[in-house]
Enzyme design. Sequence first.
Site, PDB file in Angstrom:
ATOM      1  N   LYS A 190      36.758  45.376  39.130  1.00 37.17           N
ATOM      2  CA  LYS A 190      35.363  45.906  38.692  1.00 37.17           C
ATOM      3  C   LYS A 190      34.496  46.366  39.835  1.00 37.17           C
ATOM      4  O   LYS A 190      33.704  47.200  39.567  1.00 37.17           O
ATOM      5  CB  LYS A 190      34.613  44.646  38.010  1.00 37.17           C
ATOM      6  N   TYR A 207      43.590  46.768  43.321  1.00 31.58           N
ATOM      7  CA  TYR A 207      42.907  47.480  44.466  1.00 31.58           C
ATOM      8  C   TYR A 207      43.464  49.012  44.214  1.00 31.58           C
ATOM      9  O   TYR A 207      42.541  49.993  44.267  1.00 31.58           O
ATOM     10  CB  TYR A 207      43.387  46.947  45.715  1.00 31.58           C
TER      11      TYR A 207
END
Length: 344
Positions: A113, A167
């Site tokens: 997020k 990531y």
Amino acid sequence: MTRVSNQSARPQSVSVVNINSLRTVVITGGAGFIGSQLCDRHIERGDKVLCLDDLSTGRMENITHLIDHPKFAFRKHDVIEPYSVQGPVDLIYNMACPASPPKYQADPIKTLKVSIFGAENALKLALEKNAVVLQASTSEVYGDPEVSPQSEDYWGNTNSFGPRSCYDEGKRAAETLFHDYHERYGVRIRIARIFNTYGPRMDPEDGRVVSNFICQSLKGTDITVYGDGSQTRSFCYVDDLLDGLMALVQAPDDVFYPVNVGNPGEFTINELAHILQDLVPSNSKLVHEPLPVDDPKQRCPDIRLAERVLGWKPKVSLSEGLQKTIPYFAAELRANRVLSSRAQ
Ligand code: UDP
């Protein structure tokens, strides 16, 4: 291997950020290892700096020396949430994101997020203010690369369904958002694909190879090599990286495509351990621990694009950079009473 041109067909108006006349610079993740040093660089130039950080991995001690400066402001803020800034903004660095594998994997949903919503919130601010916005992207967009060195036109080899995906895929999606805000709204974007960077202000606890190996050597504990240590990384000293980022934000608006910023000197993890054993004589011995899932086997930037369009290349060798970094970690360990005050 899949390749694509760096250049979009979309015609661009060319305008250059005059860094000497900057008024306000917003730095998300400005209390982090790299972000806080960007704050310093811009304060030194006489710019106003607004630092946003939720202090989840950034550290207040990285910016304590700036807190009372009249041109520096700190706002504790999670970049997942929208934010606004009063007055003009000339330049935004979107640095906010946990970056070491243990830290970004601790809350993977949050990491994804932050990568995506944090990028969009920075882009919205840039759109509103007609500011240049730099995205701190990463060599992780290349995943476990099948070609080396990695140039910007290599599309990468990432896994969308694993522990590193939050990531890798988050940062890839952020690049896509930057592309789309640029194409659709003409936002003035810059994208730095940052390769492994080290130096003072790294968090001794962040679990990265350079911080772990230096702290282990200083403490005389085992040096933990994951896997057989034949995997490679290319380590860039933080001052060189900052020069590269600042060259990129000053580049003309037609440098809107991703640019690798890193040091092409490539070392195996075993080589790094041996260099540190020479620099920090101690009783530490190498021990092998399991290789993390999806750990890239090799990583080395092709920096010809940065050399050509930014006139930038790193200057600091690994051994020089480590010698500048070791005293910082020694001081950190002494401050935390892990080392005695006489050590290093
Ligand atoms: N690594 C290691 N020992 C450690 C920490 C990391 O051998 O104590 C290895 C890790 O498996 C990887 C490389 O060092 O192959 C770089 O890891 P780091 O976490 O610094 O960054 P990455 O490039 O993987 O994001």
